[in-house]
Scaffold this active site. Structure first.
Site, PDB file in Angstrom:
ATOM      1  N   SER A  25       0.823  -1.222   0.000  1.00 22.78           N
ATOM      2  CA  SER A  25       0.000   0.000   0.000  1.00 22.78           C
ATOM      3  C   SER A  25       0.847   1.257   0.000  1.00 22.78           C
ATOM      4  O   SER A  25       0.323   2.366   0.081  1.00 22.78           O
ATOM      5  CB  SER A  25      -0.915   0.003   1.215  1.00 22.78           C
ATOM      6  OG  SER A  25      -0.139  -0.038   2.395  1.00 22.78           O
ATOM      7  N   ASN A 112      -0.897  -1.480  14.108  1.00 24.87           N
ATOM      8  CA  ASN A 112      -2.337  -1.259  14.294  1.00 24.87           C
ATOM      9  C   ASN A 112      -2.643   0.084  14.963  1.00 24.87           C
ATOM     10  O   ASN A 112      -3.607   0.745  14.625  1.00 24.87           O
ATOM     11  CB  ASN A 112      -2.961  -2.410  15.098  1.00 24.87           C
ATOM     12  CG  ASN A 112      -2.900  -3.721  14.336  1.00 24.87           C
ATOM     13  OD1 ASN A 112      -2.477  -3.744  13.183  1.00 24.87           O
ATOM     14  ND2 ASN A 112      -3.318  -4.808  14.974  1.00 24.87           N
ATOM     15  N   HIS A 158     -40.436  24.449  -6.985  1.00 26.21           N
ATOM     16  CA  HIS A 158     -40.663  23.578  -8.161  1.00 26.21           C
ATOM     17  C   HIS A 158     -40.095  24.221  -9.427  1.00 26.21           C
ATOM     18  O   HIS A 158     -40.611  23.999 -10.520  1.00 26.21           O
ATOM     19  CB  HIS A 158     -42.152  23.285  -8.371  1.00 26.21           C
ATOM     20  CG  HIS A 158     -42.865  22.896  -7.122  1.00 26.21           C
ATOM     21  ND1 HIS A 158     -42.986  21.591  -6.707  1.00 26.21           N
ATOM     22  CD2 HIS A 158     -43.457  23.649  -6.157  1.00 26.21           C
ATOM     23  CE1 HIS A 158     -43.639  21.559  -5.553  1.00 26.21           C
ATOM     24  NE2 HIS A 158     -43.928  22.809  -5.199  1.00 26.21           N
ATOM     25  N   SER A 279     -16.637  26.450 -26.506  1.00 26.97           N
ATOM     26  CA  SER A 279     -16.945  25.167 -27.131  1.00 26.97           C
ATOM     27  C   SER A 279     -15.986  24.974 -28.294  1.00 26.97           C
ATOM     28  O   SER A 279     -15.612  25.934 -28.969  1.00 26.97           O
ATOM     29  CB  SER A 279     -18.392  25.192 -27.624  1.00 26.97           C
ATOM     30  OG  SER A 279     -18.560  24.282 -28.681  1.00 26.97           O
ATOM     31  N   LYS A 285     -20.563  29.935 -27.701  1.00 28.57           N
ATOM     32  CA  LYS A 285     -20.838  29.384 -26.374  1.00 28.57           C
ATOM     33  C   LYS A 285     -19.853  29.778 -25.295  1.00 28.57           C
ATOM     34  O   LYS A 285     -18.685  30.018 -25.527  1.00 28.57           O
ATOM     35  CB  LYS A 285     -20.922  27.852 -26.457  1.00 28.57           C
ATOM     36  CG  LYS A 285     -22.147  27.455 -27.224  1.00 28.57           C
ATOM     37  CD  LYS A 285     -22.609  26.082 -26.905  1.00 28.57           C
ATOM     38  CE  LYS A 285     -23.095  25.950 -25.491  1.00 28.57           C
ATOM     39  NZ  LYS A 285     -23.362  24.531 -25.235  1.00 28.57           N
ATOM     40  N   ASN A 287     -19.441  28.095 -21.612  1.00 31.30           N
ATOM     41  CA  ASN A 287     -20.003  27.018 -20.791  1.00 31.30           C
ATOM     42  C   ASN A 287     -19.557  27.119 -19.335  1.00 31.30           C
ATOM     43  O   ASN A 287     -18.386  27.377 -19.064  1.00 31.30           O
ATOM     44  CB  ASN A 287     -19.566  25.661 -21.353  1.00 31.30           C
ATOM     45  CG  ASN A 287     -20.120  25.431 -22.745  1.00 31.30           C
ATOM     46  OD1 ASN A 287     -21.226  25.864 -23.052  1.00 31.30           O
ATOM     47  ND2 ASN A 287     -19.342  24.758 -23.581  1.00 31.30           N
ATOM     48  N   GLU A 292     -20.228  23.186 -13.234  1.00 32.02           N
ATOM     49  CA  GLU A 292     -20.741  21.831 -13.475  1.00 32.02           C
ATOM     50  C   GLU A 292     -19.870  20.792 -12.783  1.00 32.02           C
ATOM     51  O   GLU A 292     -20.368  19.837 -12.164  1.00 32.02           O
ATOM     52  CB  GLU A 292     -20.798  21.539 -14.978  1.00 32.02           C
ATOM     53  CG  GLU A 292     -21.896  22.303 -15.683  1.00 32.02           C
ATOM     54  CD  GLU A 292     -21.841  22.138 -17.189  1.00 32.02           C
ATOM     55  OE1 GLU A 292     -22.893  21.899 -17.795  1.00 32.02           O
ATOM     56  OE2 GLU A 292     -20.745  22.263 -17.780  1.00 32.02           O
ATOM     57  N   TYR A 319      -8.528  -5.291  14.455  1.00 31.98           N
ATOM     58  CA  TYR A 319      -7.986  -4.875  13.160  1.00 31.98           C
ATOM     59  C   TYR A 319      -8.142  -6.000  12.135  1.00 31.98           C
ATOM     60  O   TYR A 319      -7.951  -7.175  12.447  1.00 31.98           O
ATOM     61  CB  TYR A 319      -6.498  -4.501  13.287  1.00 31.98           C
ATOM     62  CG  TYR A 319      -5.893  -4.157  11.940  1.00 31.98           C
ATOM     63  CD1 TYR A 319      -6.068  -2.898  11.387  1.00 31.98           C
ATOM     64  CD2 TYR A 319      -5.203  -5.120  11.195  1.00 31.98           C
ATOM     65  CE1 TYR A 319      -5.570  -2.595  10.128  1.00 31.98           C
ATOM     66  CE2 TYR A 319      -4.698  -4.824   9.940  1.00 31.98           C
ATOM     67  CZ  TYR A 319      -4.887  -3.560   9.410  1.00 31.98           C
ATOM     68  OH  TYR A 319      -4.400  -3.260   8.165  1.00 31.98           O
ATOM     69  N   GLN A 324      -7.058  -1.519   5.447  1.00 31.20           N
ATOM     70  CA  GLN A 324      -6.038  -0.815   4.668  1.00 31.20           C
ATOM     71  C   GLN A 324      -6.678  -0.033   3.510  1.00 31.20           C
ATOM     72  O   GLN A 324      -6.128   0.950   3.034  1.00 31.20           O
ATOM     73  CB  GLN A 324      -5.029  -1.831   4.130  1.00 31.20           C
ATOM     74  CG  GLN A 324      -3.927  -1.220   3.297  1.00 31.20           C
ATOM     75  CD  GLN A 324      -2.799  -2.208   3.052  1.00 31.20           C
ATOM     76  OE1 GLN A 324      -2.056  -2.541   3.968  1.00 31.20           O
ATOM     77  NE2 GLN A 324      -2.694  -2.693   1.838  1.00 31.20           N
TER      78      GLN A 324
HETATM   79  N1  ARG Z   1      -0.856  -1.031   6.066  1.00 33.95           N
HETATM   80  C1  ARG Z   1      -1.732  -1.397   7.135  1.00 33.95           C
HETATM   81  C2  ARG Z   1      -3.031  -0.606   7.026  1.00 33.95           C
HETATM   82  O1  ARG Z   1      -3.010   0.416   6.458  1.00 33.95           O
HETATM   83  C3  ARG Z   1      -1.101  -1.095   8.442  1.00 33.95           C
HETATM   84  C4  ARG Z   1      -1.547  -1.943   9.555  1.00 33.95           C
HETATM   85  C5  ARG Z   1      -1.076  -3.322   9.352  1.00 33.95           C
HETATM   86  N2  ARG Z   1      -1.341  -4.164  10.445  1.00 33.95           N
HETATM   87  C6  ARG Z   1      -1.294  -5.465  10.347  1.00 33.95           C
HETATM   88  N3  ARG Z   1      -1.533  -6.126  11.403  1.00 33.95           N
HETATM   89  N4  ARG Z   1      -1.054  -6.056   9.208  1.00 33.95           N
HETATM   90  O2  ARG Z   1      -4.054  -1.002   7.533  1.00 33.95           O
END
Ligand code: ARG
Length: 463
Positions: A25, A112, A158, A279, A285, A287, A292, A319, A324
């Site tokens: 991630s 965590n 309305h 446009s 035009k 716009n 929007e 958790y 994630q």
């Molecule tokens: N990358 C994880 C998240 O964003 C961090 C926590 C990971 N904890 C674990 N026990 N794998 O949630």
């Protein structure tokens, strides 16, 4: 990649390449790098202060953390997928710099609590930016309302012309919406503002940590109560996205009115060249693309809210890795809201109202028919029959191609003997507006009060 795994003790085989890339991630959560470093520095300071780790090791870790910070700021930090997330990336780098003692950084901590800490710190600062952004937008709206004080326009129900109102009154309706939105963010900030650090993996820790100290160091006003809840909870994020969805919903209504009002048909507002587009095919035009797009952002933020609510619904404590996936909707929301507030504030600062056109559009719509009914009711006619009489007068005027105010007194008196010369004041646009003097109504005396109150509120927000 070597066979050595990230979790070298327990595992003898490296993760499958697909599993690794599927679960990494860091590309997304690197947005939390600065919060992660701040949190780690406070944690290490507390560990050393409580004698949990030696002071000299703490000093090496702090030095490594500052170097890592500088690397990230200069763009030279090696973000590595094999270390999963930002937390492990920073920890590994600290160990590379400080040596094995760097590993003490993770004493009495778990990812965590670390991830929730980073998220809370991040959202606290994003919320502060949004609070300022709302205040600026309110300032623009109230300035417009001050500038056109006295000008009139139709109030629509309305999307049909209903009653004459002050333009300032209409604009101040948006001030009220945004004031409530701001209040919701302030309220959400209170729940966000609690220190999760020290709940570790979810059960707490055997080390003699001081959670109040890290709270102080990190600027939290309280410490979370229950370690299990703390690692499981993402309400503070859901709430932030809900507040954002409500806000972007309101901004969408304002944008929609700007789209309508800037059309040839309405001609109420000129959004200016800087916030409209041409446009590629129709040269005439202009716009309202920006309005929007601002209108569209609510869809995106509401989608993010649904993602988060669905993600968290039915998860067992505490958790779970599912969590994630909480980051993208939240980051996207914060970015979207900040951008929408900024663009709308600038667009409103440059737009110009055509109050003449607004006034003109009040003619011919019988927008003072309610005033005729009220007039009769004030003279003793029960409102139900007064409404019917006014309806008949409108039908008659329509047939004659006139407005109510253009009918002669004798014509009007055919509908009710209660009608006198003073009826013309009552059914004039200015008379109608002035008469609606109930609290919160459109009379200039009421709107003037609202304007002054709004101004006071905005200066309290520091604008
Ligand atoms: N990358 C994880 C998240 O964003 C961090 C926590 C990971 N904890 C674990 N026990 N794998 O949630």
């Amino acid at each position: 990649m070597s066979k050595k795994t990230l979790w070298s003790g327990r595992f003898s085989e490296a993760p499958h390449g697909l599993a690794r890339s599927f679960s990494a991630s860091v590309d997304i959560d690197k947005a939390l790098a600065m919060e992660d470093i701040r949190g780690s520095a406070a944690h290490v300071k507390m560990l050393a202060g409580r004698g949990i780790i030696p002071k000299k090791d703490a000093a090496r870790i702090q030095k490594a953390l500052s170097e890592v910070k500088a690397e990230i700021e200069k763009g030279g930090f090696p973000f590595r997928d094999e270390y999963e997330d930002i937390h492990m990336n920073i920890e590994k780098r600290v160990i590379e710099k400080a040596g094995p003692a760097g590993g003490m950084i993770h004493t009495a901590r778990s990812r965590n609590d670390q991830v929730v800490l980073d998220e809370r710190l991040y959202l606290k600062s994003q919320t502060a930016l949004i609070l300022d952004g709302i205040a600026v937008l309110c300032d623009r709206i109230v300035s417009l309302a001050e500038d056109c004080f006295g000008a009139v326009m139709p109030l629509y129900t309305h999307l049909q012309r209903a009653q004459p109102v002050l333009v300032s009154h209409h604009l101040l309706a948006y001030f009220e919406m945004l004031k409530r939105d701001r209040g919701r963010f302030e309220d959400c900030l209170k729940r966000m503002d609690s220190n999760p650090l020290g709940v570790c993996a979810g059960a707490g820790t055997s080390f003699p940590i001081d959670r109040k100290m890290t709270a102080r160091l990190l600027g939290f006003s309280s410490v979370t109560e229950n370690s299990i809840d703390t690692v499981s909870d993402r309400d503070f994020m859901t709430e932030f996205v809900f507040c954002s969805a409500a806000l972007t919903g309101h901004l969408g209504r304002l944008s929609e009115e700007l789209v309508l009002w800037s059309s040839e048909e309405f001609g109420f507002v000129d959004l200016g060249d800087a916030f409209t587009t041409g446009s590629s095919i129709m040269p005439q035009k202009r716009n309202p693309d920006i309005a929007e797009l601002a209108r569209a952002k609510g869809a995106r933020v509401t989608g993010n809210l649904v993602s988060l609510l669905t993600l968290m619904k039915g998860l067992p404590l505490s958790y779970n890795r599912d969590m994630q996936e909480d980051k993208q909707p939240v980051f996207d929301t914060a970015r979207t809201v900040a951008g929408t507030l900024a663009v709308m504030s600038e667009m409103l600062a440059g737009c110009r109202f055509n109050t003449g056109k607004m006034r003109e559009s009040l003619s011919g719509g019988f927008v003072t028919a309610t005033d005729l009914a009220d007039y009769l009711a004030r003279r003793g006619e029960p409102f139900r029959s007064a409404h019917e009489i006014a309806g008949k007068a409108v039908a008659h005027a329509e047939k004659k191609g006139k407005d109510i105010s253009e009918l002669s007194l004798s014509e009007l008196r055919k509908f009710s003997g209660r009608i006198g010369e003073d009826v013309y004041d009552a059914v004039s646009i200015e008379g109608s507006v002035k008469s609606r003097n109930s609290q919160g109504g459109t009379a200039p005396s009421q709107v003037g009060k609202m304007l002054r109150k709004a101004r006071r509120q905005i200066s309290k927000w520091g604008c």
